[in-house]
Design an enzyme around this catalytic site. Structure first.
Site, short mmCIF file in Angstrom:
data_model
loop_
_atom_site.label_atom_id
_atom_site.label_comp_id
_atom_site.label_asym_id
_atom_site.label_seq_id
_atom_site.Cartn_x
_atom_site.Cartn_y
_atom_site.Cartn_z
N SER A 65 0.82 -1.21 0.00
CA SER A 65 0.00 0.00 0.00
C SER A 65 0.85 1.25 0.00
CB SER A 65 -0.91 0.01 1.23
OG SER A 65 -0.14 0.33 2.37
N LYS A 66 0.25 2.29 -0.47
CA LYS A 66 0.93 3.56 -0.57
C LYS A 66 1.36 4.05 0.82
CE LYS A 66 -1.37 6.94 -2.55
NZ LYS A 66 -1.83 8.05 -3.38
N ARG A 67 0.57 3.69 1.81
CA ARG A 67 0.84 4.15 3.17
C ARG A 67 2.18 3.67 3.72
NH1 ARG A 67 -2.40 6.22 6.62
NH2 ARG A 67 -1.43 5.04 8.31
N GLU A 68 2.56 2.46 3.35
CA GLU A 68 3.79 1.89 3.90
C GLU A 68 5.05 2.57 3.37
OE1 GLU A 68 3.18 -2.13 2.91
OE2 GLU A 68 1.61 -2.33 4.42
N GLY A 69 4.87 3.39 2.34
CA GLY A 69 6.00 4.16 1.90
C GLY A 69 6.97 3.46 0.97
#
Length: 479
Positions: free
Chosen positions: A251-255
RNA sequence: GGCCCCUUCGUCUAGCGGUUAGGACGCCGCCCUCUCAAGGCGGAGAUCACGGGUUCGAAUCCCGUAGGGGCCGCCA
């Protein structure tokens, strides 16, 4: 036949690492076979257009060197390469299907996605029931006259099944009962992915379709569409997913899901390419370090695996270090320069510094923290650092060593690596000591750190004689 | 719920009927050394998801089961 592959991203605003790998494989396969690699922008969802996102796609391909032969910016014989500019084409082909009775107009309300399939439901979820396919010609004319909005659906016979051969997954069979009359043209006149993808791949002469495995289940629908047009279908190569840590979706959140994130952390484009190439593919040998040219030479779709792979930033970091080491010194310096604090560039021989630390850098973003101590000694460091069991150093022994060293270094006429090393070695020999017990306190004193990116002599050389002597004094006072 | 797919060390993977199940990252140790690192060497780590078959012999073939993923959108 000439191989033609394509990368067909939709402009989402960022380059997902899974998409990038799809692009990479399509690129490698085309290059390997002296074929053509095409970029096509799939922007048929007007509601989700994101401002500058096509630019992100161009930049991503440019920075990774996945240059395309045909595309919106380069032109080509089968353009336009942006789907929103191809609407008349889709219209034309939809009309053909309408005329041959393989498609029909549907005036029904929108059928929203079912978030939670009904637990109570016994049978399969049937999708659209095809009621508008049974409208009489007069009814259709009347609806049209009333100006009712409509979509165009493909008429799918739910008898039988379709089997196709996927290069990665082998024979896949899907029962037509699982299919429904998919929408080809939306109410706004834009095509769905289902339709545009088939029309474009055919018109653009794509020979090998590579895409994520989420499309496996719907591939039979596309095949039926090829059949309805009387076209022969391209080969299909579905790719397993790349998962995030924990086995969850990346996911985009995990960077680490977006190329830009990885670049921002100081990973080299060639290392990223190398790493993602290996997620789901291997050469069958023990080679792990690949340049792009190597990949082109060794890539083979027969060796793509089926199981999803987890993205492991630790291994990427290792591979990145290998690529950093392989950089020509001048190139390494050019890259490092962007990460050196200003005070380091101004006050020190940065070229020499780069030479000393090139073999130690994992991520470029680690560089500032590695070298700041040169510009500024953190004088509050703990004296305990001088105590080292293996080198048999204590506070007392360190103080004595440093004091004597200071005398020797003060008298040193030339301040270069060889001279400093000779002086330190000579001192150790004269005392009958090994080098460790001398080097350890020296390095601590002039760096203020237990861990440094290069050895004590290199550090002293970079610092220069006055600063080295000053730091020695600071240490002696501390002890 | 229906259908499709996947399953070898923690992770990436090799393996395609007979191997001490190999390599890499990470971890640990040793050597070298101007510390750490790098480099070299070595170690721990996988009852090959589970259960049945087939076979003289199965991680490899077949059938189930479980777990995970995907699709079932006027998103791609």
């Amino acid at each position: 036949m000439e191989v033609r592959t394509r990368f067909a991203p939709s402009p989402t605003g960022y380059m997902h690492i899974g998409n990038l790998r799809t692009a990479l494989y399509a690129y490698l396969y085309a290059r390997k076979n002296k074929g053509v690699f095409i970029l096509r922008i799939e922007d048929t969802d007007q509601a989700r257009l994101v401002g500058d996102s096509v630019k992100v796609i161009y930049e991503s391909l440019a920075v990774t060197g996945l240059e395309h032969d045909e595309g919106p910016d380069k032109g080509g014989p089968v353009g336009p390469y942006v789907q929103s500019e191809r609407c008349p084409i889709y219209r034309e082909y939809a009309d053909k299907l309408l005329a041959s009775g393989r498609a029909y107009r549907c005036f029904c309300e929108k059928h929203e996605k079912q978030e939670e399939p009904d637990e109570e439901q016994d049978g399969p979820i049937l999708g659209y029931d095809g009621r508008c396919s049974r409208l009489s010609e007069a009814e259709v004319r009347a609806n049209l006259a009333k100006g009712l909005p409509f979509v165009i659906r493909q008429k799918i016979d739910r008898e039988g099944s379709t089997t196709f051969k996927d290069f990665v997954y082998g024979d896949i069979t899907v029962d037509h009962k699982q299919l429904d009359d998919q929408i080809l043209l939306k109410r706004d006149g834009f095509p769905t992915y289902n339709f545009a993808n088939v029309v474009d791949d055919h018109l653009m002469g794509i020979t090998h379709v590579m895409r994520g495995c989420e499309y496996i289940s719907s591939t039979p629908k596309y095949l039926l569409l090829y059949g309805a047009f009387g076209w022969s279908a391209p080969e299909h190569i579905h790719l397993p997913h790349i998962m995030g840590p924990n086995g969850k979706k990346l996911s985009k959140r995990e960077g680490s899901a977006a190329l830009a994130d990885l670049l921002g952390k100081g990973f080299l484009p060639e290392a990223i390419l190398n790493y993602i190439a290996l997620l789901g593919w291997n050469p069958g040998t023990e080679q792990e370090f690949f340049t792009k040219a190597d990949l082109i030479e060794k890539f083979d779709i027969a060796r793509i695996g089926k199981a999803p792979a987890m993205f492991d930033e630790t291994k990427l970091a290792w591979l990145n270090a290998q690529h950093v080491k392989a950089l020509p010194p001048a190139k390494a310096h050019e890259l490092f320069l962007k990460f050196y604090p200003e005070a380091v560039v101004k006050g020190f021989d940065a070229v020499k510094l780069t030479g000393y630390i090139q073999g130690k850098v994992e991520k470029l973003a680690d560089i500032p923290a590695m070298v700041v101590f040169l510009a500024k000694l953190e004088e509050q460091y703990s004296a305990e650092l001088f105590v080292h069991a293996k080198n048999k150093t204590t506070l007392e022994s360190s103080k004595a060593t440093l004091a004597e060293l200071q005398g020797i270094l003060t008298a040193l006429p030339a301040w270069d690596y060889a001279s400093i090393l000779a002086a330190v070695k000579g001192y150790a020999e004269a005392k009958g000591a090994k080098l460790g017990p001398v080097m350890w306190p020296l390095r601590i004193a002039i760096s203020g750190q237990a861990v440094t990116p290069t050895g004590a002599v290199e550090i002293a050389e970079l610092l220069g004689q006055p600063e080295t002597l000053r730091r020695l004094s600071v240490a002696i006072a501390k002890l």
